[in-house]
Scaffold this motif. Structure first.
Motif, PDB file in Angstrom:
ATOM      1  N   VAL A  53       6.550  -4.192  -0.565  1.00 34.88           N
ATOM      2  CA  VAL A  53       7.254  -3.676  -1.736  1.00 34.88           C
ATOM      3  C   VAL A  53       8.732  -3.997  -1.553  1.00 34.88           C
ATOM      4  O   VAL A  53       9.281  -3.764  -0.481  1.00 34.88           O
ATOM      5  N   HIS A  54       9.344  -4.551  -2.588  1.00 39.50           N
ATOM      6  CA  HIS A  54      10.788  -4.778  -2.534  1.00 39.50           C
ATOM      7  C   HIS A  54      11.464  -3.477  -2.921  1.00 39.50           C
ATOM      8  O   HIS A  54      11.294  -2.984  -4.017  1.00 39.50           O
ATOM      9  N   GLY A  55      12.186  -2.920  -1.990  1.00 41.46           N
ATOM     10  CA  GLY A  55      12.856  -1.652  -2.247  1.00 41.46           C
ATOM     11  C   GLY A  55      13.009  -0.860  -0.966  1.00 41.46           C
ATOM     12  O   GLY A  55      12.791  -1.359   0.137  1.00 41.46           O
ATOM     13  N   ASP A  56      13.362   0.391  -1.124  1.00 45.98           N
ATOM     14  CA  ASP A  56      13.619   1.239   0.038  1.00 45.98           C
ATOM     15  C   ASP A  56      12.336   1.908   0.529  1.00 45.98           C
ATOM     16  O   ASP A  56      11.252   1.690  -0.008  1.00 45.98           O
ATOM     17  N   SER A  57      12.484   2.731   1.556  1.00 44.00           N
ATOM     18  CA  SER A  57      11.311   3.376   2.155  1.00 44.00           C
ATOM     19  C   SER A  57      10.674   4.395   1.207  1.00 44.00           C
ATOM     20  O   SER A  57       9.463   4.622   1.267  1.00 44.00           O
ATOM     21  N   ALA A  58      11.451   4.999   0.331  1.00 41.35           N
ATOM     22  CA  ALA A  58      10.874   5.945  -0.634  1.00 41.35           C
ATOM     23  C   ALA A  58       9.935   5.215  -1.594  1.00 41.35           C
ATOM     24  O   ALA A  58       8.845   5.712  -1.909  1.00 41.35           O
ATOM     25  N   GLU A  59      10.331   4.029  -2.030  1.00 42.23           N
ATOM     26  CA  GLU A  59       9.480   3.237  -2.919  1.00 42.23           C
ATOM     27  C   GLU A  59       8.217   2.793  -2.184  1.00 42.23           C
ATOM     28  O   GLU A  59       7.126   2.759  -2.760  1.00 42.23           O
ATOM     29  N   ARG A  60       8.362   2.489  -0.902  1.00 39.39           N
ATOM     30  CA  ARG A  60       7.211   2.105  -0.078  1.00 39.39           C
ATOM     31  C   ARG A  60       6.215   3.263   0.026  1.00 39.39           C
ATOM     32  O   ARG A  60       5.015   3.080  -0.124  1.00 39.39           O
ATOM     33  N   LYS A  61       6.722   4.468   0.281  1.00 36.57           N
ATOM     34  CA  LYS A  61       5.847   5.641   0.400  1.00 36.57           C
ATOM     35  C   LYS A  61       5.117   5.913  -0.919  1.00 36.57           C
ATOM     36  O   LYS A  61       3.933   6.253  -0.926  1.00 36.57           O
ATOM     37  N   GLU A  62       5.821   5.767  -2.031  1.00 37.94           N
ATOM     38  CA  GLU A  62       5.193   5.976  -3.336  1.00 37.94           C
ATOM     39  C   GLU A  62       4.102   4.937  -3.583  1.00 37.94           C
ATOM     40  O   GLU A  62       3.028   5.260  -4.087  1.00 37.94           O
ATOM     41  N   ALA A  63       4.372   3.682  -3.201  1.00 41.67           N
ATOM     42  CA  ALA A  63       3.376   2.627  -3.364  1.00 41.67           C
ATOM     43  C   ALA A  63       2.148   2.918  -2.501  1.00 41.67           C
ATOM     44  O   ALA A  63       1.014   2.729  -2.942  1.00 41.67           O
ATOM     45  N   GLU A  64       2.374   3.383  -1.274  1.00 41.37           N
ATOM     46  CA  GLU A  64       1.246   3.735  -0.398  1.00 41.37           C
ATOM     47  C   GLU A  64       0.394   4.836  -1.018  1.00 41.37           C
ATOM     48  O   GLU A  64      -0.838   4.758  -0.994  1.00 41.37           O
ATOM     49  N   ARG A  65       1.049   5.857  -1.574  1.00 40.24           N
ATOM     50  CA  ARG A  65       0.303   6.939  -2.226  1.00 40.24           C
ATOM     51  C   ARG A  65      -0.482   6.427  -3.434  1.00 40.24           C
ATOM     52  O   ARG A  65      -1.629   6.808  -3.654  1.00 40.24           O
ATOM     53  N   GLY A  66       0.160   5.570  -4.222  1.00 39.47           N
ATOM     54  CA  GLY A  66      -0.513   5.009  -5.389  1.00 39.47           C
ATOM     55  C   GLY A  66      -1.716   4.163  -5.015  1.00 39.47           C
ATOM     56  O   GLY A  66      -2.782   4.262  -5.635  1.00 39.47           O
ATOM     57  N   LEU A  67      -1.574   3.333  -3.973  1.00 36.56           N
ATOM     58  CA  LEU A  67      -2.691   2.500  -3.537  1.00 36.56           C
ATOM     59  C   LEU A  67      -3.811   3.334  -2.944  1.00 36.56           C
ATOM     60  O   LEU A  67      -4.992   3.054  -3.175  1.00 36.56           O
ATOM     61  N   LYS A  68      -3.445   4.372  -2.205  1.00 38.27           N
ATOM     62  CA  LYS A  68      -4.469   5.235  -1.615  1.00 38.27           C
ATOM     63  C   LYS A  68      -5.264   5.949  -2.710  1.00 38.27           C
ATOM     64  O   LYS A  68      -6.484   6.074  -2.617  1.00 38.27           O
ATOM     65  N   SER A  69      -4.579   6.393  -3.756  1.00 39.42           N
ATOM     66  CA  SER A  69      -5.293   7.076  -4.836  1.00 39.42           C
ATOM     67  C   SER A  69      -6.129   6.101  -5.668  1.00 39.42           C
ATOM     68  O   SER A  69      -7.145   6.483  -6.241  1.00 39.42           O
ATOM     69  N   ALA A  70      -5.729   4.833  -5.717  1.00 37.78           N
ATOM     70  CA  ALA A  70      -6.463   3.833  -6.498  1.00 37.78           C
ATOM     71  C   ALA A  70      -7.596   3.184  -5.709  1.00 37.78           C
ATOM     72  O   ALA A  70      -8.437   2.497  -6.300  1.00 37.78           O
ATOM     73  N   ALA A  71      -7.633   3.380  -4.393  1.00 39.43           N
ATOM     74  CA  ALA A  71      -8.614   2.700  -3.536  1.00 39.43           C
ATOM     75  C   ALA A  71     -10.068   2.929  -3.975  1.00 39.43           C
ATOM     76  O   ALA A  71     -10.846   1.963  -4.035  1.00 39.43           O
ATOM     77  N   PRO A  72     -10.485   4.159  -4.292  1.00 34.71           N
ATOM     78  CA  PRO A  72     -11.887   4.332  -4.728  1.00 34.71           C
ATOM     79  C   PRO A  72     -12.215   3.546  -6.008  1.00 34.71           C
ATOM     80  O   PRO A  72     -13.285   2.953  -6.118  1.00 34.71           O
ATOM     81  N   TYR A  73     -11.275   3.543  -6.948  1.00 35.54           N
ATOM     82  CA  TYR A  73     -11.480   2.786  -8.182  1.00 35.54           C
ATOM     83  C   TYR A  73     -11.565   1.288  -7.889  1.00 35.54           C
ATOM     84  O   TYR A  73     -12.447   0.593  -8.413  1.00 35.54           O
ATOM     85  N   ILE A  74     -10.653   0.788  -7.041  1.00 40.19           N
ATOM     86  CA  ILE A  74     -10.649  -0.635  -6.697  1.00 40.19           C
ATOM     87  C   ILE A  74     -11.956  -1.007  -5.999  1.00 40.19           C
ATOM     88  O   ILE A  74     -12.555  -2.036  -6.291  1.00 40.19           O
ATOM     89  N   ARG A  75     -12.420  -0.153  -5.106  1.00 41.20           N
ATOM     90  CA  ARG A  75     -13.678  -0.412  -4.393  1.00 41.20           C
ATOM     91  C   ARG A  75     -14.852  -0.460  -5.364  1.00 41.20           C
ATOM     92  O   ARG A  75     -15.732  -1.315  -5.276  1.00 41.20           O
ATOM     93  N   ARG A  76     -14.864   0.444  -6.316  1.00 45.63           N
ATOM     94  CA  ARG A  76     -15.927   0.474  -7.329  1.00 45.63           C
ATOM     95  C   ARG A  76     -15.902  -0.814  -8.166  1.00 45.63           C
ATOM     96  O   ARG A  76     -16.943  -1.411  -8.438  1.00 45.63           O
TER      97      ARG A  76
END
Length: 122
Positions: A53-76
Motif C-alpha cells: 500500500v502506498h501510504g503510511d502505517s495507518a493506511e497499511r493497517k486499514e488495508a490489512e483489516r479490509g483484506l482480512k474481512s474480505a478474505a471469506p468472500y474472495i475465497r468463495r
C-alpha cells in the motif's frame, strides 16, 4: 502431480484475486492495495498473498483489516471460478520487500552523491 502445480495455482490465484479486488470489492480500505505475489503451500491448502500500500502505517493497517474481512468472500469467489477440489485458505501479508528496496535505493543514491561531491572536491 506436477512439481510446478503450486506455482501455477499461485499465479492463477494472483490473477483472480486481483480481478476480484478491482471489480467486486467496494471496501474503500482495499482500493489502494497492490498485490505483489502469492506463495502457495506445497499441498495447496493455503496461500499467502503479499500486498503493498502506498501510504503510511495507518493506511497499511486499514488495508490489512479490509483484506482480512474480505478474505471469506474472495475465497468463495475463487471456489466458483477455479477448478480445484479444495479452495486454499487465504492469508494476506504486507510485502516488506518494497520498503527494503526503497531503503537500498536511497542508500545507493546517497553513496553516489557522496562520490560525486568527493570527485568535485579533488
Amino acid at each position: 502431480m506436477s512439481s510446478y502445480r503450486p506455482e501455477r495455482v499461485g499465479e492463477q490465484i494472483h490473477k483472480e484475486v486481483t480481478r476480484i479486488l478491482m471489480y467486486n470489492i467496494k471496501d474503500p480500505r482495499v482500493i489502494p492495495v497492490t498485490l505483489t505475489g502469492v506463495q502457495m503451500s506445497r499441498d495447496i491448502s493455503s496461500a499467502k498473498i503479499y500486498f503493498t500500500v502506498h501510504g503510511d502505517s495507518a493506511e497499511r493497517k486499514e488495508a490489512e483489516r479490509g483484506l482480512k474481512s474480505a478474505a471469506p468472500y474472495i475465497r468463495r469467489e475463487l471456489g466458483k471460478i477455479m477448478k480445484l477440489r479444495f479452495v486454499p485458505n487465504l492469508f494476506f501479508k504486507f510485502d516488506e520487500s518494497i520498503n527494503y528496496g526503497q531503503k537500498i535505493d536511497a542508500l545507493l543514491y546517497q553513496v553516489r552523491d557522496d562520490l560525486d561531491d568527493h570527485s568535485a572536491d579533488s
